[in-house]
Design a protein around this motif. Structure first.
Motif, PDB file in Angstrom:
ATOM      1  N   GLN A 107      -6.279   3.116   4.063  1.00  0.00           N
ATOM      2  CA  GLN A 107      -6.575   1.844   4.647  1.00  0.00           C
ATOM      3  C   GLN A 107      -5.221   1.666   5.525  1.00  0.00           C
ATOM      4  O   GLN A 107      -5.243   1.083   6.602  1.00  0.00           O
ATOM      5  CB  GLN A 107      -6.943   0.778   3.738  1.00  0.00           C
ATOM      6  CG  GLN A 107      -5.951   0.101   2.991  1.00  0.00           C
ATOM      7  CD  GLN A 107      -6.573  -0.852   2.159  1.00  0.00           C
ATOM      8  OE1 GLN A 107      -7.364  -0.998   1.638  1.00  0.00           O
ATOM      9  NE2 GLN A 107      -5.618  -2.020   2.394  1.00  0.00           N
TER      10      GLN A 107
ATOM     11  N   GLU B  94       0.818  -1.294   0.037  1.00  0.00           N
ATOM     12  CA  GLU B  94       0.099   0.321  -0.083  1.00  0.00           C
ATOM     13  C   GLU B  94       1.018   1.296   0.094  1.00  0.00           C
ATOM     14  O   GLU B  94       0.744   2.255  -0.712  1.00  0.00           O
ATOM     15  CB  GLU B  94      -0.812   0.087   1.128  1.00  0.00           C
ATOM     16  CG  GLU B  94      -2.093  -0.898   0.943  1.00  0.00           C
ATOM     17  CD  GLU B  94      -3.035  -0.983  -0.064  1.00  0.00           C
ATOM     18  OE1 GLU B  94      -3.350   0.623  -0.355  1.00  0.00           O
ATOM     19  OE2 GLU B  94      -3.277  -1.607  -0.873  1.00  0.00           O
TER      20      GLU B  94
ATOM     21  N   SER C 213      -5.284   3.403   8.921  1.00  0.00           N
ATOM     22  CA  SER C 213      -6.151   2.650   9.848  1.00  0.00           C
ATOM     23  C   SER C 213      -5.487   1.317  10.242  1.00  0.00           C
ATOM     24  O   SER C 213      -5.797   0.981  11.463  1.00  0.00           O
ATOM     25  CB  SER C 213      -7.504   2.322   9.463  1.00  0.00           C
ATOM     26  OG  SER C 213      -7.498   1.591   8.127  1.00  0.00           O
TER      27      SER C 213
END
Length: 492
Positions: A486, A132, A489
């Motif tokens: 994301q 990511e 988080s």
């Protein structure tokens, strides 16, 4: 970077055993406070444990607690200290990567993720985080490679409003002859209250009009408040739309007789940021000389990408609009001077005692916030109780003391400054002998802090600040950070 292994940090023994036991007791109390989301108490208890018997685990734990209170600079320092104490402690690399991500320093974060993946080659979670982060770094590199500043076409020039059809099924608010009206704003707030989306034709038209207006405004806006009139200053809203409506319920709808200034951080974290920003932009178009907006540190591309606004715009509209917002935010003014007596900015004061209002006026604001200088410090700095200056707890900007405030006010012939940028239990805080006031207007920030919100009213002939505080109101069941990246988080 040195190779790391998945091992546990060991405590001391022998004569260190009593200290270790006392430290562990404080750590257990800190962990309990952290679980209750009492992060300031957790930080105090982790600090107590560190003072007794420092370990990498304690620094890593305090790092994530600092991150929860947005003290990203402190979080980064603690994570680095944990790695210094134990280069094999994998969690410390995660903590530092989280701090780098929160600062928008994705390349540095990627290095820490690479260290974790090298240490845990079969760890799926580590691989996902690495992937990511790598996506973000590659995307940024691609955008930089294709960007040619001198020839790049502004997004506003590529938008064809007339080609956007409004479906017969759409029953929401409509601009009147392409313009915002009082009726449109009333209908828009009610439409949003019922969790509906403004048609993209009207959303884009508001953005086009607001950018064209802001482009012609100065970096520092001088505001005149008539002697017999009152003026309201609000702090951070952070996507808490239903609390924004509550401000208008308590204090009245904006109008020429009820002027407002919203002092930055309109979006991110709260998951109704789109609703907030279109209501604020709508009122700015409706009352350009009686409704004012200042840029905050969250009106920037890297913050929006991490903390939810970018994802929310893409979910409710599309990527083109998300990119357009970035362009519009670059034109927001950086501060406002009220009646030549009060300077209002989002963050705070400067690393240089010689800064004047004219220096601020000359700042080229049409860009992403830099890491240093006047623009950076206006958006990021915080006051501190002790004299002098200190490195920022956020890792960006500075912390400034009462002597810095006094010198700035005297040099620029001002009475006091108002700033926002920090959660306060009562929604506001008066510091530096009344000369530096913080106002924060998002109550129960992120549905977890429990703070009140506040706004300031002042009358033109006196300019004395009067404070109104309020509690959070219920909102639909959409959690804060619902649209956040994301990876953040996963780390926090």
């Amino acid at each position: 970077m040195a190779d790391i292994k998945n091992t546990q940090t060991q405590g001391g023994g022998g004569d260190d055993a009593p200290k270790k036991q006392a430290s562990d007791e404080a750590k257990d109390q800190a962990n309990a406070a952290f679980k209750k989301q009492d992060y300031p108490l957790a930080i105090d208890l982790y600090s107590k444990a560190i003072d007794i018997f420092p370990t990498a685990v304690l620094y890593a734990n305090r790092s994530i607690a600092h991150l929860k209170t947005e003290c990203v600079g402190y979080a980064l320092n603690d994570a680095s200290k944990a790695i210094e104490l134990d280069k094999t402690y994998v969690k410390a690399y995660y903590r530092r990567a989280a701090a780098y991500m929160a600062l928008g320093k994705f390349k540095q974060a990627l290095k820490d993720f690479e260290a974790v993946v090298n240490a845990r080659p079969t760890d799926k979670d580590a691989k996902i985080k690495h992937q990511e982060c790598n996506k973000i770094v590659r995307k940024m590199a691609f955008e930089k490679a294709i960007a040619v500043d001198d020839t790049k076409k502004a997004i506003v020039d590529s938008i064809d409003i007339e080609a956007m059809a409004v479906e017969n099924s759409y029953t929401g608010p409509r601009l009147e002859n392409g313009k915002v009206s009082v009726q449109f704003m009333a209908e828009l707030m009610e439409w949003y209250k019922n969790q509906k989306v403004l048609h993209r034709k009207y959303a884009f038209k508001i953005l086009v009009d607001i950018e064209r207006y802001l482009m012609n405004q100065p970096t520092l806006i001088d505001v005149t408040i008539p002697e017999d009139k009152e003026f309201t200053v609000c702090g951070d809203i952070h996507g808490q739309f239903y609390d924004l409506l509550n401000i208008f319920r308590i204090n009245g709808i904006p109008s020429e007789d009820n002027p407002y200034l919203f002092n930055g951080d309109f979006v991110d974290r709260g998951s109704f940021s789109v609703e907030c920003i279109f209501v604020l932009f709508g009122f700015k178009l409706l009352y350009p000389n009686h409704f004012f907006l200042a840029r905050g540190n969250h009106e920037s591309a890297s913050m929006n990408q991490m903390y939810g606004f970018d994802g929310e715009v893409k979910a409710k509209y599309n990527a083109q609009m998300a990119e357009f917002f970035t362009e519009v935010y670059n034109w927001l003014p950086l501060c406002h001077c009220l009646n030549n007596r009060v300077l209002v900015m989002h963050g705070g004061l400067f690393s240089n005692d010689e800064v004047t209002l004219d220096d601020i006026r000359q700042v080229d604001r049409n860009r992403q916030p830099p890491d240093e200088g006047i623009m950076c410090e206006l958006l990021w700095s915080d006051p501190q109780p002790q004299y002098g200056r200190s490195p920022s707890k956020r890792g960006v900007g500075i912390q400034f003391g009462p002597d810095v405030t006094d010198k700035f006010l005297a040099k620029n012939k001002l009475d006091y400054v108002i700033r926002s940028h920090e959660v306060k239990p009562e929604g506001y805080e008066v510091a530096h002998d009344g000369k530096c006031i913080t106002v924060f207007s998002a109550p129960n920030y992120c549905d977890s802090i429990g703070n009140k919100g506040a706004f300031i009213r002042m009358k033109g002939n006196q300019m004395d600040p009067k404070y109104t505080t309020y509690e959070a109101v219920p909102h639909p069941d959409v959690r804060p950070m619902a649209y956040a990246n994301q990876i953040l988080s996963m780390l926090c």
